[in-house]
Design an enzyme around this catalytic site. Structure first.
Site, mmCIF file in Angstrom:
data_model
loop_
_atom_site.group_PDB
_atom_site.id
_atom_site.type_symbol
_atom_site.label_atom_id
_atom_site.label_comp_id
_atom_site.label_asym_id
_atom_site.label_seq_id
_atom_site.Cartn_x
_atom_site.Cartn_y
_atom_site.Cartn_z
ATOM 1 N N ARG A 157 32.683 28.124 -52.075
ATOM 2 C CA ARG A 157 31.945 28.899 -51.088
ATOM 3 C C ARG A 157 32.859 30.049 -50.655
ATOM 4 O O ARG A 157 33.972 29.840 -50.182
ATOM 5 C CB ARG A 157 31.615 28.038 -49.878
ATOM 6 C CG ARG A 157 30.842 28.870 -48.903
ATOM 7 C CD ARG A 157 30.746 28.303 -47.548
ATOM 8 N NE ARG A 157 30.002 29.273 -46.729
ATOM 9 C CZ ARG A 157 29.870 29.160 -45.431
ATOM 10 N NH1 ARG A 157 30.408 28.154 -44.800
ATOM 11 N NH2 ARG A 157 29.204 30.072 -44.762
ATOM 12 N N ARG A 216 30.345 32.684 -30.089
ATOM 13 C CA ARG A 216 30.293 34.123 -30.397
ATOM 14 C C ARG A 216 29.193 34.790 -29.582
ATOM 15 O O ARG A 216 28.120 34.218 -29.413
ATOM 16 C CB ARG A 216 30.004 34.338 -31.883
ATOM 17 C CG ARG A 216 31.077 33.787 -32.786
ATOM 18 C CD ARG A 216 30.701 33.992 -34.248
ATOM 19 N NE ARG A 216 31.084 32.830 -35.022
ATOM 20 C CZ ARG A 216 30.577 32.521 -36.206
ATOM 21 N NH1 ARG A 216 29.663 33.291 -36.764
ATOM 22 N NH2 ARG A 216 30.990 31.453 -36.840
ATOM 23 N N HIS A 268 25.693 33.573 -44.274
ATOM 24 C CA HIS A 268 24.858 32.362 -44.403
ATOM 25 C C HIS A 268 23.823 32.507 -45.524
ATOM 26 O O HIS A 268 22.828 31.774 -45.554
ATOM 27 C CB HIS A 268 24.039 32.086 -43.116
ATOM 28 C CG HIS A 268 24.819 31.524 -41.978
ATOM 29 N ND1 HIS A 268 24.432 31.731 -40.678
ATOM 30 C CD2 HIS A 268 25.929 30.759 -41.934
ATOM 31 C CE1 HIS A 268 25.281 31.118 -39.868
ATOM 32 N NE2 HIS A 268 26.195 30.522 -40.610
ATOM 33 N N ASN A 317 34.945 24.258 -50.094
ATOM 34 C CA ASN A 317 34.713 25.193 -48.999
ATOM 35 C C ASN A 317 36.002 25.219 -48.157
ATOM 36 O O ASN A 317 36.284 24.284 -47.420
ATOM 37 C CB ASN A 317 33.512 24.699 -48.175
ATOM 38 C CG ASN A 317 33.138 25.655 -47.058
ATOM 39 O OD1 ASN A 317 33.856 26.612 -46.766
ATOM 40 N ND2 ASN A 317 32.018 25.395 -46.425
ATOM 41 N N GLU A 372 23.884 23.834 -48.517
ATOM 42 C CA GLU A 372 24.610 24.933 -49.169
ATOM 43 C C GLU A 372 25.424 24.432 -50.353
ATOM 44 O O GLU A 372 25.534 25.103 -51.370
ATOM 45 C CB GLU A 372 25.541 25.609 -48.150
ATOM 46 C CG GLU A 372 24.795 26.431 -47.126
ATOM 47 C CD GLU A 372 25.546 26.611 -45.829
ATOM 48 O OE1 GLU A 372 25.700 25.610 -45.092
ATOM 49 O OE2 GLU A 372 25.980 27.728 -45.542
#
Ligand code: ADP
Length: 399
Positions: free
Chosen positions: A91, A241, A180, A7, A386
């Site tokens: 990823r 965010r 996601h 990742n 994940e």
């Protein structure tokens, strides 16, 4: 079969080496400050103290070669030779409109990833760097891309088209993509397993709440809607965010304060959200501490977070005509009982009722059923994984 999962971030590279026969993680770690004056590597193996070092890591290639050295090292390693790695799973945040499922990455796929860097400037380049570094250092090993967006290839056009002149979709592929997806796919599948029913018979709402947060509605095994959009900036308030906001607020600030588009991007990505509102932190633990000590803006930020989740969950209940389960996952979803409690408070109209004690005492890092005895909809905490999902997809593709 041993599979390496990578990742890559702009200045970081996370890795996990899986033995797929046992499902075990043999080693995992993180390279940070790639491209900086001094890098950091943390390498972990089960049952051993973590190894830490501060080597110079000029680029992702250097980081990967260090990782390969460590996992095959006589003392710190877990395999004898890199030939034991049978595939690498990457990823990749954005697969655009072409990469609709996990895929082997050949020239055509890599070229496509380059072609969508414009709409994915933050996450695209590091993912490409990670893939290229692996192709160079492990030239015979198949490379697989697992895309966050691909879970949303099923969402209907009326949820993904932006209400702007249609030509922007045609010209620039401006649309909602969703992110996601690998996490939502994993916890949705786990939820079905736990409920002992096929995914095709279930309606599930999954709340992935970490530094970045998104909520997804999955109806009968297919994603129907999700809160992130063209970028991972849309949806609920996040650590730094803003989430969804009246778009005119941005143009107003840009005009009034003479702020450039790039500066505005920075404001909504790094300086807003829980941090911007609370002025305390982007981390819920610190915000709760401040709120408990009487900081009103900290409390406001948490109230906003809880209300955003409620609103989105409510809208998905409307879109799906109810749901069978509500799932919490990721840093906040798995650990913050007070946020879960706030979200589920006064939701009995929808059949959502949690057992407050079970919620408060939920064991960390484990599956927890926090549904109250008279709750009609199941409420679960399911730890996300994940990396395992990426390893599994990679195994399926190279088998
Ligand atoms: P990322 O999106 O970076 O993968 P994570 O899923 O690890 O993030 O979530 C990180 C966030 O989870 C932290 O910023 C913090 O807000 C929250 N968090 C982690 N542990 C706890 C905890 N024990 N209590 C409350 N919040 C927590």
């Amino acid at each position: 079969m041993k599979i390496l999962v990578i990742n890559s971030g702009s200045s970081s590279l996370k890795y996990q080496l899986f033995d797929m026969t046992s499902g075990e993680v043999l080693a995992k770690g993180l390279c940070e400050r790639i491209g900086g004056e001094c890098g950091i590597i943390t390498h972990k193996r089960p049952g051993h103290e973590p190894y830490k070092a501060e080597p110079v890591l000029p680029d992702h290639g250097a980081a990967l070669s260090l990782v390969l050295g460590l996992i095959t090292d006589k003392e710190l390693g877990v395999i004898e030779h890199i030939d034991e790695i049978e595939a690498v799973g990457h990823r990749v945040a954005h697969g655009g409109e072409m990469l609709k499922s996990s895929s082997l990455i050949g020239e055509k796929e890599l070229e496509y990833l380059y072609s969508i860097v414009d709409i994915n400037p933050l996450h695209g380049p590091p993912a490409i760097k990670g893939i290229e570094a692996c192709k160079k250092l492990l030239p015979k090993v198949p490379q697989v891309g697992v895309f966050d967006t691909s879970y949303y290839s099923t969402i209907p056009d009326y949820t993904y088209i932006c209400p702007l002149p249609y030509e922007y979709y045609e010209k620039y592929k401006i649309r909602r993509y969703g992110f996601h997806g690998t996490s939502h796919r994993f916890v949705t599948a786990e939820c079905a397993k736990i409920m002992g029913k096929p995914l095709e018979e279930l309606k599930i709402i999954t709340c992935h709440m970490g530094n970045g947060s998104s909520i997804t509605a999955t109806k009968y095994g297919k994603a129907l809607d999700t809160s992130m959009g063209f970028t991972p900036q849309d949806g609920l308030i996040m650590g730094t965010r803003s989430g969804a906001i009246d778009p005119t607020v941005l143009t107003y600030i840009m005009k009034t304060e003479n702020v450039s588009a790039q500066e505005m991007d920075d404001i909504i990505n790094r300086k807003s959200g829980l941090l911007g509102v609370s002025g305390v932190s982007n981390d819920c633990r610190e915000i709760w501490e401040a709120a408990d000590a009487g900081n009103k803006r900290a409390k406001l930020a948490l109230d906003m977070l809880i209300n955003d989740v409620k609103k989105i969950v409510g809208s998905y209940l409307a879109e799906m005509n109810g749901a069978d389960a509500l799932v919490f996952t990721a840093g906040i979803g798995e650990n913050d009982f007070a946020v879960r409690e706030g979200v589920c408070r006064d939701m009995d109209f929808f059949g959502i009722k949690i057992d407050e004690e079970k919620n408060k005492n939920a064991a960390r890092g484990e599956f927890n059923d926090i549904t109250a005895p008279d709750g009609k909809m199941k409420v679960f905490i399911i730890p996300t994984d994940e990396e395992y999902m990426i390893a599994k997809d990679t195994q399926n593709l190279v088998k």
